[in-house]
Design an enzyme around this catalytic site. Structure first.
Site, PDB file in Angstrom:
ATOM      1  N   ASN A   1       0.606  -1.507  -0.217  1.00  0.00           N
ATOM      2  CA  ASN A   1       0.336   0.386  -0.239  1.00  0.00           C
ATOM      3  C   ASN A   1       1.045   1.019  -0.325  1.00  0.00           C
ATOM      4  OD1 ASN A   1      -0.582   1.403   2.766  1.00  0.00           O
ATOM      5  ND2 ASN A   1       0.248  -0.156   3.058  1.00  0.00           N
ATOM      6  N   ALA A   2       0.383   2.289  -0.649  1.00  0.00           N
ATOM      7  CA  ALA A   2       0.767   3.603  -0.259  1.00  0.00           C
ATOM      8  C   ALA A   2      -0.096   4.474  -0.602  1.00  0.00           C
ATOM      9  CB  ALA A   2       1.564   3.393  -1.915  1.00  0.00           C
TER      10      ALA A   2
ATOM     11  N   CYS B 227       5.936   5.168   8.885  1.00  0.00           N
ATOM     12  CA  CYS B 227       5.612   5.056   7.515  1.00  0.00           C
ATOM     13  C   CYS B 227       6.450   4.831   6.564  1.00  0.00           C
ATOM     14  CB  CYS B 227       3.760   6.140   6.959  1.00  0.00           C
ATOM     15  SG  CYS B 227       3.531   5.900   5.609  1.00  0.00           S
TER      16      CYS B 227
ATOM     17  N   ILE C 175       6.031  -3.775  14.091  1.00  0.00           N
ATOM     18  CA  ILE C 175       6.705  -3.264  12.946  1.00  0.00           C
ATOM     19  C   ILE C 175       5.789  -2.252  11.969  1.00  0.00           C
ATOM     20  CG2 ILE C 175       9.206  -4.104  12.299  1.00  0.00           C
ATOM     21  CD1 ILE C 175       7.876  -5.379  10.022  1.00  0.00           C
TER      22      ILE C 175
ATOM     23  N   GLY D  33       2.696  -6.978  12.021  1.00  0.00           N
ATOM     24  CA  GLY D  33       2.866  -7.669  11.115  1.00  0.00           C
ATOM     25  C   GLY D  33       2.901  -8.857  10.848  1.00  0.00           C
TER      26      GLY D  33
ATOM     27  N   GLY E  44      -3.609  -6.115  10.883  1.00  0.00           N
ATOM     28  CA  GLY E  44      -4.075  -5.376  10.492  1.00  0.00           C
ATOM     29  C   GLY E  44      -4.601  -5.977   8.681  1.00  0.00           C
TER      30      GLY E  44
HETATM   31  C1  LIG Z   1      -3.170   0.074   4.456  1.00  0.00           C
HETATM   32  C2  LIG Z   1      -3.006   0.174   5.175  1.00  0.00           C
HETATM   33  C3  LIG Z   1      -3.049   1.511   5.715  1.00  0.00           C
HETATM   34  C4  LIG Z   1      -1.934   1.762   6.522  1.00  0.00           C
HETATM   35  N1  LIG Z   1      -1.737   2.390   7.201  1.00  0.00           N
HETATM   36  C5  LIG Z   1      -1.041   3.000   8.705  1.00  0.00           C
HETATM   37  C6  LIG Z   1      -0.896   4.351   8.963  1.00  0.00           C
HETATM   38  O1  LIG Z   1      -1.976   5.260   8.599  1.00  0.00           O
HETATM   39  N2  LIG Z   1      -0.257   4.413   9.894  1.00  0.00           N
HETATM   40  C7  LIG Z   1       0.811   3.440  10.599  1.00  0.00           C
HETATM   41  O2  LIG Z   1       1.124   3.264  11.668  1.00  0.00           O
HETATM   42  N3  LIG Z   1       0.567   2.112   9.924  1.00  0.00           N
HETATM   43  C8  LIG Z   1      -0.902   2.055   9.178  1.00  0.00           C
HETATM   44  N4  LIG Z   1      -0.736   1.144   7.847  1.00  0.00           N
HETATM   45  C9  LIG Z   1       0.329  -0.304   8.373  1.00  0.00           C
HETATM   46  C10 LIG Z   1       0.145  -0.991   9.596  1.00  0.00           C
HETATM   47  O3  LIG Z   1      -0.376  -0.121  10.633  1.00  0.00           O
HETATM   48  C11 LIG Z   1       0.814  -2.213  10.135  1.00  0.00           C
HETATM   49  O4  LIG Z   1       2.012  -1.606  10.279  1.00  0.00           O
HETATM   50  C12 LIG Z   1       1.183  -3.082   8.943  1.00  0.00           C
HETATM   51  O5  LIG Z   1       0.137  -3.592   8.064  1.00  0.00           O
HETATM   52  C13 LIG Z   1       1.615  -4.393   9.202  1.00  0.00           C
HETATM   53  O6  LIG Z   1       0.787  -4.957  10.065  1.00  0.00           O
HETATM   54  P1  LIG Z   1      -0.280  -6.045   9.455  1.00  0.00           P
HETATM   55  O7  LIG Z   1       0.521  -7.464   8.396  1.00  0.00           O
HETATM   56  O8  LIG Z   1      -1.029  -7.150  10.378  1.00  0.00           O
HETATM   57  O9  LIG Z   1      -0.740  -5.264   7.874  1.00  0.00           O
HETATM   58  C14 LIG Z   1      -0.802   0.300   6.654  1.00  0.00           C
HETATM   59  C15 LIG Z   1      -0.724  -0.460   6.525  1.00  0.00           C
HETATM   60  C16 LIG Z   1      -2.209  -0.890   5.704  1.00  0.00           C
HETATM   61  C17 LIG Z   1      -1.951  -2.219   5.576  1.00  0.00           C
END
Ligand SMILES: Cc1cc2nc3c(=O)[nH]c(=O)nc-3n(C[C@H](O)[C@H](O)[C@H](O)COP(=O)(O)O)c2cc1C
Ligand SMILES: Cc1cc2nc3c(=O)[nH]c(=O)nc-3n(C[C@H](O)[C@H](O)[C@H](O)COP(=O)(O)OP(=O)(O)OC[C@H]3O[C@@H](n4cnc5c(N)ncnc54)[C@H](O)[C@@H]3O)c2cc1C
Ligand code: FES
Lengths: 254, 295
Positions: free
Chosen positions: B72-73, B127, B187, B239, B261
């Site tokens: 994602n971005a 981020c 992370i 993560g 997430g």
């Molecule tokens: C669509 C999306 C948006 C995210 N937005 C943020 C954000 O606004 N702030 C942040 O600290 N991390 C953001 N993250 C990172 C997640 O909070 C998390 O650290 C990361 O996805 C790893 O966890 P996961 O593998 O369970 O998704 C985002 C991740 C995704 C996929």
């Protein structure tokens, strides 16, 4: 988590439906349920949600940057497609469709599949009544225009005064949200909000239910994943018809 | 499988209903959506990262799914101070407000807006795809320390979320601890990109973005393990978690709680699913599990 990168499709035909609406047909068929949408990637510009108006086409109204960029493309140009996403309409039995403006786009494949009995189509003026000829072939079509240049002079919702929604098992609706809210109000008076299926428009960034930009109040329903089609009874006590959110998540009154 | 004794827990100054929190940026832009996740069994939620000004985010495509992950971005879209009204619906619940800024003053300003109705803060210094924000600050320990101090001064629980895109994550963890953090979150996503071979260009509108999901789980476990050796404040693992066993593994590496997430995308009921597997009346005391893999 399965890989789903955008596929590249080549535009094979561009049909001018009205001065501001064009259908882009491409070289690949995407199996879908009517009402489902795709995320359309206009390279270098943006990615935006669009209903499939046929297995191999989207019908687009020019409203801003990304749609203007689409309009600048020609036959042979490529765009990216992710999807199809969302739930689509679910109909059995007698079905009424109510479409306003570009909202006819997701209802069109429902009608061409022979699933719509009566179609109420509204637009600003005669030239904006898109797909009317084709819809008349498979449905009983009634039209309305704001300026009276075709069909009933007035809103498409006026036509619901002549047709009893209770005669239908499903009422599928897509169009401007104020128009959809008016239809919901009519269904409410007839005590059949659960028969309505409304296709919602909310700002979408991911299309797959992870980012939260399309979530609605008060249930936190995701339009991209739990919808875009919701039955009327789930919308009655919601933000539907009152406000929406922009790209940053700030509320905007309708 | 190892199971845990159920019940509320305390982590980094916050009281949570269980060990499972929603990670920042996942369905976190509206109060109603956060309420839905809380009702579905999460022990706490972290909001979308909120910054000093409303932001529309990057142009799309913003998200694509890849094998075993999500790329994602988003570009930190957020309604800024307007977000305060979203929290009205979930007042009093374990809601961590994620914040970002371009410098310590901006962090303090944003935190100040929410001081009345946040259970705690999570600082996004991690981020990987927002110029001037996030990992741009989070890879410099001195800045991490200064941003943390600016917020921890408010006296509320202050969690700091770190980026794995550095040579030594433990150094950033120690900096957060010096700045007064009450917990470290590890992370955020890994800097990554994909190219559409059909269109012969990067898929994401922003060219590169952050990878999350099962593909990053080993990186997250390693980061938590390193931080546990280096720091004395609690660690929240994040993560790639998709199962109860992943949660246990993260805890053995040193996590006192976890954030989830990407897994929400495949199953919005993931919190109840994992809790169902993780907790049992005769389960072990979590305190004996946290960090047990460190000899
Ligand atoms: C669509 C999306 C948006 C995210 N937005 C943020 C954000 O606004 N702030 C942040 O600290 N991390 C953001 N993250 C990172 C997640 O909070 C998390 O650290 C990361 O996805 C790893 O966890 P996961 O593998 O369970 O998704 C985002 C991740 C995704 C996929
Ligand atoms: C499920 C769904 C199906 C749709 N189907 C069609 C269709 O078949 N034909 C059609 O012409 N339009 C359709 N739309 C609307 C279409 O997505 C917007 O018109 C388009 O995104 C405008 O982009 P723009 O950059 O040209 O306009 P902008 O100038 O960026 O914005 C103009 C307006 O378009 C809307 N919009 C912009 N970006 C998005 C976005 N990412 N997500 C949602 N809305 C956005 C906003 O309401 C905005 O106020 C659909 C929308 C949704 C949610
Ligand atoms: S568009 Fe991302 S959750 Fe619906």
């Amino acid at each position: 988590m399965r890989e789903q990168m955008p596929i590249g499709v080549t535009i094979t035909r561009i049909t001018e439906e009205s001065p501001s609406i064009r259908t882009f047909t491409f070289d690949q068929e995407i199996p879908f349920n009517p009402g489902q949408f795709v995320m359309v990637w206009v390279p270098g510009v943006d990615e935006i949600p669009m209903a499939l108006s046929a297995t191999d086409a989207i019908t687009v109204q020019k409203v801003g940057d990304a749609t203007a960029a689409l309009f600048s493309l020609g036959v042979g140009d490529q765009i990216g497609i992710r999807g199809p996403f969302g739930n689509g309409f679910a109909v059995t039995g007698r079905t009424l469709a109510v479409g306003g403006g570009i909202g006819v786009s997701p209802l069109h494949p429902l009608a061409t599949a022979g699933l719509v009995d009566v179609f109420l189509l509204g637009a600003r003026s005669a030239e904006d009544l898109i797909f009317a000829d084709r819809l008349a072939e498979t449905t009983t079509l009634f039209t309305a225009t704001d300026d009276g240049s075709a069909g009933h002079h007035g809103f498409v919702t006026d036509l619901l005064g002549r047709i009893d929604p209770i005669d239908f098992d499903h009422i599928c609706v897509c169009g401007p949200e104020v128009m959809m809210r008016a239809v919901l109000g009519i269904l409410e008076r007839h005590g059949c909000t659960d028969r309505g299926q409304f296709s919602l428009h909310r700002y979408m960034k991911c299309g797959i239910g992870i980012c939260g930009s399309c979530c609605t109040d008060p249930g936190g329903l995701r339009v991209c994943r739990d919808g875009p089609v919701f039955t009327g009874d789930r919308l009655i006590a919601s933000e539907f018809g009152h406000y929406t959110r922009d790209a940053s998540g700030q509320r905007k009154n309708l | 499988m190892v199971t845990l004794k159920p019940g509320p827990i305390n982590v980094g100054g916050l009281r949570l209903n269980n060990h499972l929190l929603l990670a920042a940026g996942i369905l976190g832009t509206t109060g109603a959506s956060l309420a839905r996740i809380l009702a579905s069994g999460a022990g706490g939620v972290v909001t979308k990262s909120i910054g000093p000004e409303p932001k529309a985010g990057h142009h799309g495509p913003c998200v694509v799914t890849v094998d075993g992950g999500v790329l994602n971005a988003m570009g930190l879209p957020n309604p800024s101070s307007g977000f305060t009204r979203e929290l009205e619906a979930i007042r009093g619940q374990p809601v961590v407000v994620s914040i970002f800024g371009g410098n310590p003053e901006e962090f303090a300003t944003v935190a100040g807006w929410f001081a009345g109705n946040a259970a705690g803060f999570e600082l996004n210094v991690s981020c990987p795809h927002a110029a001037g924000y996030g990992a741009a600050l989070g890879s410099d320990p001195a800045i991490v320390e200064a941003c943390t101090r600016a917020v921890s001064r408010l006296g509320l629980p202050t969690w700091v979320k770190l980026t794995p895109n550095v040579t030594d994550i433990a150094e950033c963890g120690r900096a957060a601890q010096r700045g007064g953090a009450t917990a470290i979150v590890a992370i955020n996503t890994l800097k990554a990109m994909r190219i559409s071979t059909a269109l012969r260009r990067p898929v994401l509108g922003n060219t590169f973005g952050g990878l999350s999901g099962p593909a990053v789980f080993p990186v997250a476990v390693r980061s938590v393990y390193d931080l546990y050796e280096a720091c004395s404040i609690p660690i929240v693992g994040c993560g790639g978690i998709t199962t109860a066993d992943n949660v246990v593994e993260m805890m053995m590496a040193g996590a006192s709680a976890v954030e989830i997430g990407s897994a929400v995308m495949d199953d919005i009921g993931i919190f109840a699913t994992i809790a169902g597997d993780l907790y049992a009346p005769d389960g072990e005391d979590p305190a004996g599990i946290v960090g047990c893999a460190h000899a």
